[in-house]
Write an enzyme that holds these catalytic residues in place. Structure first.
Site, short mmCIF file in Angstrom:
data_model
loop_
_atom_site.label_atom_id
_atom_site.label_comp_id
_atom_site.label_asym_id
_atom_site.label_seq_id
_atom_site.Cartn_x
_atom_site.Cartn_y
_atom_site.Cartn_z
N ARG A 1 -26.51 -11.10 23.97
CA ARG A 1 -26.78 -12.29 23.18
C ARG A 1 -25.84 -13.44 23.53
O ARG A 1 -26.16 -14.60 23.30
CB ARG A 1 -26.63 -11.95 21.70
CG ARG A 1 -27.45 -12.87 20.91
CD ARG A 1 -27.70 -12.41 19.54
NE ARG A 1 -28.96 -11.74 19.41
CZ ARG A 1 -29.42 -11.33 18.24
NH1 ARG A 1 -28.72 -11.52 17.15
NH2 ARG A 1 -30.58 -10.75 18.16
N GLU B 1 -22.30 -13.24 18.16
CA GLU B 1 -21.75 -13.00 19.49
C GLU B 1 -21.67 -14.28 20.31
O GLU B 1 -20.71 -14.50 21.06
CB GLU B 1 -22.61 -11.96 20.23
CG GLU B 1 -22.50 -10.53 19.69
CD GLU B 1 -23.32 -10.26 18.44
OE1 GLU B 1 -24.06 -11.17 18.00
OE2 GLU B 1 -23.22 -9.16 17.88
N LYS C 1 -24.70 -0.81 -1.22
CA LYS C 1 -24.78 0.06 -0.05
C LYS C 1 -24.40 1.48 -0.47
O LYS C 1 -23.47 1.66 -1.25
CB LYS C 1 -23.82 -0.45 1.02
CG LYS C 1 -24.31 -0.22 2.40
CD LYS C 1 -23.56 -1.03 3.41
CE LYS C 1 -24.47 -1.27 4.59
NZ LYS C 1 -23.89 -2.14 5.58
C1 LIG Z 1 -26.65 -8.76 17.42
C2 LIG Z 1 -26.09 -7.58 16.69
N1 LIG Z 1 -24.76 -7.50 16.47
C3 LIG Z 1 -24.25 -6.43 15.81
C4 LIG Z 1 -25.06 -5.44 15.36
C5 LIG Z 1 -24.49 -4.20 14.69
N2 LIG Z 1 -24.91 -4.09 13.27
C6 LIG Z 1 -25.91 -3.29 12.88
S1 LIG Z 1 -26.20 -3.37 11.25
C7 LIG Z 1 -24.97 -4.49 11.03
C8 LIG Z 1 -24.65 -5.00 9.67
C9 LIG Z 1 -25.81 -5.68 9.08
O1 LIG Z 1 -25.44 -6.14 7.81
P1 LIG Z 1 -26.54 -6.66 6.82
O2 LIG Z 1 -27.51 -7.51 7.54
O3 LIG Z 1 -25.88 -7.28 5.66
O4 LIG Z 1 -27.32 -5.35 6.40
P2 LIG Z 1 -26.76 -4.06 5.61
O5 LIG Z 1 -26.36 -3.06 6.64
O6 LIG Z 1 -25.60 -4.50 4.76
O7 LIG Z 1 -27.91 -3.59 4.81
C10 LIG Z 1 -24.35 -4.80 12.24
C11 LIG Z 1 -23.22 -5.72 12.41
C12 LIG Z 1 -26.45 -5.57 15.61
N3 LIG Z 1 -27.32 -4.62 15.23
N4 LIG Z 1 -26.93 -6.63 16.26
#
Ligand SMILES: Cc1ncc(C[n+]2csc(CCOP(=O)(O)OP(=O)(O)O)c2C)c(N)n1
Length: 640
Positions: A397, A369, A282
């Protein structure tokens, strides 16, 4: 921008020799960094997925081949490569391109997103439809390691392995959610990484052992037995054989050539789903971002050289999130039964402080969630008082869990909904505008919204004192500068407060709309129009005695809310009046968000667009009075 300036579509990208892909990726990186340093955005997440975007559009015939991004926050390079290069500086701003994926924005955005863990289900649906139609294109889902652990993604994997549909899943594994990724799947992915490192090491050792004359064979045999045992424990066996996936990996996710090779190999798999496991970093490409990738998931503007955030110097009141986080810790200090929960948003919700100070009573459950709500319900059955801090939009959700597991059993779970109202640059997938309607309709729960950060503390205490399900929603951003030093007090459930009294008009507001309503009333008073202003505090139960008294004594009742009008607080008041036969006694004007999607942009601007600021409320009240005066002046005939 030597190469990038000539890339106006993925087809242009595919004209380049593969040797030029690293240079192109570097140009994209500099462009994203330079742009984000000025306007902010999902900087770290997008820097980490640049080579993936380049390799995916290079290896596949997009948009004919369908590329489905999970969440979409990491897809800036995808946008740049698919005709939106020059629009990047407008991202997340009013009138500009979306920060996530939208089908109406580009044919390359095959499936809209913003919430996590949806890509695998959507891709499977698309692959099944392809097969039914007798088409041949590829369907590729790209998902992060944290989103892969989400319940929906797990359910999709379960079905994919069962159906044996031809489909490619690319795992963007950076060991991070927004915060460090949590859970057993993270441990599993770690074991895969370790196993593969181990295998390379073991192969080298084996070769060395075999080269030792006479003893070498025996040592090699012993080593092989140990190796097989370890391999059985750590290889990606569960995904490959048990769940019906082929596995390719892991691949260096910042090496476009290696990625293209792996993706081309995946294209050859015809008889079922295949997973390509790419390891990424990242924030790749900015020293500060790579070091502090947690904070760099998304950024505001920053100094390009030092990486330091550029903040406005104006002193501001603390955010609602910060006040929530510190108040939660105070409440946890005084009541050992209080437990704090977040679903992958420890910083966003302010639960980070509780996680640090009360690690035994605080949980980050990951992007889960639904699980979070039922997990809380289980704890409450045993006498704990769980506080679920979940963004308003993400609790959508967990709705069935809120109904089925918490409210039907009337359990003692508290919901604290950050980002209630217009969320800003993240747009329609992230606005928290539905919560009032979806909470208000559920029996047993009480629903409230504070007018400021001081009242928020009172409401937190009130929720914990209340025996049963309770929800509080509050907006994104800074408070209004209210006193947060005084001891919080328990509020009477279902009672509002009259902030200003007089005149023939009552403005009834809750939450973020109370202060703008007061300002509007002050300005109306300057024009000689006196108004009553009520802070309703509770959306459920309503303060029916106060509201019915207003209905009996006022000519005009204006309700103001930062939520969808359909099913909202204004609707609740209309229902109350109808139930009490007062629907014709008073004219009701409902202010809020009409039945349409709200785009992304500065919340101030968006609120003004819907008349939800002091000026808008002022104008609407005046216009409504004029209409009433006109009617009074010209008595209406029946049938006219
Ligand atoms: C249902 C839901 N919960 C929380 C989020 C907030 N959120 C956006 S990106 C993220 C992290 C995603 O992590 P990952 O899939 O590993 O992707 P990365 O950002 O590390 O590339 C979160 C928790 C969301 N978008 N949707």
């Amino acid at each position: 921008m030597g190469l990038l300036q000539n890339i106006n579509s993925a087809a242009d990208l595919r004209q380049l020799p593969i040797t030029q892909l690293p240079d192109l990726a570097e140009e994209i990186r500099q462009y994203i960094l330079e742009t984000m340093s000025r306007i902010g955005g999902h900087t770290g997440a997008s820097l980490g997925a640049i080579e993936l975007a380049v390799a995916l559009h290079y290896a596949f015939d997009t948009p004919q081949d369908r590329l489905v991004w999970d969440v979409g926050h990491q897809a800036y390079a995808h946008k740049i490569l698919t005709g939106r290069r020059d629009l990047l500086p407008t991202i997340k701003q009013y009138g500009g391109i979306s920060g996530f994926l939208r089908r109406d924005e580009s044919e390359y955005d095959t499936f809209g997103a913003g919430h996590a863990s949806t890509s695998l289900s959507a891709a499977l649906g698309m692959a099944i439809a392809r097969d039914k139609k007798g088409e041949q294109h590829h369907v590729v889902a790209l998902i992060g390691d944290a989103s892969l652990a989400g319940g929906m993604a797990m359910e999709a994997i379960n079905q994919m392995g069962h159906l044996k549909t031809r489909l490619i899943v690319v795992l963007n594994d950076n060991e991070m959610s927004i915060a460090p990724a949590v859970g057993a799947l993270t441990g599993y992915l770690n074991r895969i990484r370790t196993a593969q490192g181990y295998h390379r090491f073991k192969d080298e050792v084996e070769e060395t052992l075999l080269s030792i004359p006479s003893l070498g064979e025996r040592l090699h045999h012993a080593a092989k037995t140990v190796k097989d045992a370890i391999a059985a424990a750590v290889l990606p066996g569960a995904l490959v054989s048990e769940l019906g996936f082929k596995y390719i990996g892991y691949v260096d996710g910042h090496n476009p050539r290696a990625l293209v090779a792996a993706l081309r190999e995946a294209k050859q798999v015809k008889d079922g789903p295949v997973i390509v496991h790419a390891l990424t970093t990242k924030g790749k490409g900015h020293p500060q971002a790579e070091k502090d990738y947690y904070r760099w998931h998304a950024t505001g503007p920053f100094d390009l050289k030092t990486g330091k955030a550029i903040k406005s110097s104006a002193a501001k009141a603390p955010t609602y999130t910060a006040v929530f986080g510190s108040t939660l810790c105070q409440l946890m200090e005084s009541d050992p039964k209080v437990v704090a929960l977040t679903a992958a948003m420890p910083d966003g919700t302010g639960v980070c402080e509780a996680l640090e100070r009360f690690p035994d009573r605080s949980f980050d459950v990951g992007i889960a969630e639904q699980h979070c709500v039922t997990f809380a319900a289980g704890m409450s059955v045993e006498g704990l008082k769980p506080v679920c801090a979940i963004y308003s939009t993400f609790l959508q959700r967990g709705f069935d869990q809120l109904v089925h597991d918490v409210c039907i059993q009337s359990l003692n779970v508290k919901f604290c909904l950050d980002r209630g109202g217009i969320a800003g640059g993240d747009g329609p997938t992230h606005h928290g505008l539905l919560d009032i309607a979806y909470l208000r309709s559920v029996p047993n729960i009480i629903v409230m919204a504070p007018k400021d950060e001081g009242e928020m503390r009172d409401m937190m205490l009130t929720m914990l004192e209340h025996n049963g399900p309770a929800a509080m929603r509050y907006p994104r951003g800074n408070g209004v500068g209210a006193d947060i030093e005084r001891q919080p007090v328990v509020l009477e459930v279902g009672k509002g407060e009259i902030l200003r009294d007089g005149g023939e008009v009552a403005i009834v507001a809750y939450g973020s709309m109370v202060h703008p309503s007061l300002h509007a009333a002050e300005n109306l008073a300057k024009e000689g129009i006196e108004t009553t202003v009520v802070n309703a505090r509770f959306v459920k139960p309503l303060d029916s005695s106060l509201l019915l008294a207003l209905a009996r004594t006022k000519r005009l009742l204006v309700t103001v809310e930062e939520a969808y009008l359909a099913g909202g607080f204004g609707s609740a008041i209309l229902e109350l009046l109808e139930e009490n036969g007062l629907q014709d006694k008073v004219r009701v004007v409902r202010m809020g968000i009409p039945d349409r999607l709200v785009t992304h942009g500065d919340p101030k601007l968006l609120l003004a667009k819907y008349g939800l600021d002091a000026d808008g409320i002022h104008t609407r009240v005046r216009e409504s009075i004029d209409v009433l005066d006109d009617r009074r002046a010209k008595p209406q005939k029946v049938g006219s």
